[in-house]
Design an enzyme around this catalytic site. Structure first.
Site, short mmCIF file in Angstrom:
data_model
loop_
_atom_site.label_atom_id
_atom_site.label_comp_id
_atom_site.label_asym_id
_atom_site.label_seq_id
_atom_site.Cartn_x
_atom_site.Cartn_y
_atom_site.Cartn_z
N GLU A 138 26.82 -49.28 0.75
CA GLU A 138 27.88 -50.11 0.18
C GLU A 138 29.04 -49.98 1.04
O GLU A 138 29.78 -50.84 1.42
CB GLU A 138 28.14 -49.87 -0.99
CG GLU A 138 26.98 -50.21 -2.09
CD GLU A 138 25.94 -48.96 -2.46
OE1 GLU A 138 25.77 -48.53 -1.53
OE2 GLU A 138 25.47 -48.89 -3.35
N TYR B 266 24.95 -32.86 5.41
CA TYR B 266 24.54 -33.82 4.66
C TYR B 266 25.91 -34.80 3.97
O TYR B 266 25.67 -36.00 3.97
CB TYR B 266 23.84 -33.13 3.19
CG TYR B 266 22.49 -33.07 3.31
CD1 TYR B 266 21.67 -32.95 4.70
CD2 TYR B 266 21.74 -32.34 2.37
CE1 TYR B 266 20.53 -32.78 4.95
CE2 TYR B 266 20.35 -32.30 2.47
CZ TYR B 266 19.60 -32.31 3.86
OH TYR B 266 18.41 -31.96 3.67
N CYS C 99 27.15 -43.86 2.22
CA CYS C 99 26.39 -44.97 1.46
C CYS C 99 26.23 -46.51 2.08
O CYS C 99 27.17 -46.73 2.84
CB CYS C 99 26.57 -45.31 -0.12
SG CYS C 99 26.48 -43.85 -1.08
N ASN D 153 22.45 -47.15 4.49
CA ASN D 153 23.08 -45.77 4.47
C ASN D 153 22.73 -45.16 5.79
O ASN D 153 21.67 -45.27 6.47
CB ASN D 153 22.52 -45.02 2.99
CG ASN D 153 20.89 -45.17 2.93
OD1 ASN D 153 20.25 -46.08 3.43
ND2 ASN D 153 20.38 -44.09 2.38
N GLU E 270 22.48 -41.50 7.04
CA GLU E 270 22.77 -39.97 6.55
C GLU E 270 23.12 -38.92 7.98
O GLU E 270 23.23 -39.45 8.95
CB GLU E 270 21.38 -39.54 5.96
CG GLU E 270 21.24 -40.31 4.86
CD GLU E 270 19.88 -40.03 3.83
OE1 GLU E 270 19.06 -39.21 4.42
OE2 GLU E 270 19.78 -40.32 2.78
N ASN E 271 23.22 -37.90 7.72
CA ASN E 271 23.66 -37.00 8.80
C ASN E 271 22.90 -35.49 8.33
O ASN E 271 22.69 -35.04 7.13
CB ASN E 271 24.98 -36.80 8.75
CG ASN E 271 25.66 -36.14 10.15
OD1 ASN E 271 25.65 -34.69 10.24
ND2 ASN E 271 25.90 -36.84 11.01
N ALA E 272 22.59 -34.64 9.23
CA ALA E 272 22.02 -33.35 9.32
C ALA E 272 23.00 -32.58 8.33
O ALA E 272 22.69 -31.83 7.56
CB ALA E 272 21.87 -32.62 10.66
N CYS F 2 31.46 -45.29 -4.14
CA CYS F 2 31.22 -46.66 -3.77
C CYS F 2 31.93 -47.72 -4.76
O CYS F 2 32.58 -48.50 -4.35
CB CYS F 2 29.78 -47.08 -3.67
SG CYS F 2 29.09 -46.34 -2.24
N CYS G 143 26.88 -45.83 -6.61
CA CYS G 143 27.56 -44.60 -6.92
C CYS G 143 28.86 -44.71 -7.34
O CYS G 143 29.49 -45.64 -7.04
CB CYS G 143 27.19 -43.68 -5.81
SG CYS G 143 28.50 -43.63 -4.48
#
Ligand code: THU
Length: 165
Positions: A80, A73, A78, A67, A69-71, A120, A117
């Site tokens: 997958e 969000y 993900c 995964n 992530e980013n500031a 995905c 999720c």
């Protein structure tokens, strides 16, 4: 009270349940091991929930992802989908045979298998629909049992796919 007779549609989802990695078939154990390696490189400073995925293609290649992530969000992705999209972009003709998913949380020990999720599942389903071959989904936590679903369709019944378009 209305006397309209309704029907009930029941959908059964089955998972193979393994007590531990040691019990897995060899190919599944290898794929799971690759997904665990990939967990280490996840970029998850916000959730502290590190996920790794490993995709097995029918050309024998294993593509891993984690995964990101980013500031901002929602801009993150993900594990997958990182793995799947990279696999499809590098090997557009290959079929996806299986995907293994592993996790490591910095907040608590995840003692049950991590299921992909909804987004995905939808992404995996696209490749399963295209290839007309079931994709095996191998799900593990940090400890405890391992679940295997024999297809994504079983985990996303009544899925939306291109037949509607
Ligand atoms: N995440 C995954 O990478 N895969 C899953 O199956 C569930 C959630 C990520 C997204 C986000 O970076 C973090 O885990 C917490 O939701």
């Amino acid at each position: 009270m209305s006397k309209v007779k309704t029907q009930t549609l029941s959908i059964l989802t089955e998972f193979e349940v393994y007590a531990s990695e040691k019990d897995l078939p060899k190919a599944d154990a290898e794929l799971l091991m690759q997904s665990k390696k990939s967990v280490k490189d996840a970029y998850a400073p916000y959730s502290k929930f590190h996920v790794g995925a490993a995709v097995l293609l029918d050309n024998g290649k294993i593509i891993t992802g984690n995964n990101q992530e980013n500031a901002a969000y929602p801009s993150g992705l993900c594990a997958e989908r990182v793995a799947l999209f990279y696999a499809a972009s590098q090997f557009p003709k290959a079929k996806v045979v299986a995907i293994a998913i592993s996790v490591k949380s910095k907040k608590s020990i995840i003692a049950e298998p991590l299921a992909p999720c909804g987004s995905c599942r939808q992404a995996i389903a696209e490749y399963e629909t295209n290839s007309k071959k079931p994709i095996r989904i191998i799900m593990s936590g940090e400890k405890g049992k391992i679940y295997i679903a024999k297809s994504i369709e079983s985990m996303l019944p009544l899925m939306f796919n291109k037949k509607y378009l």
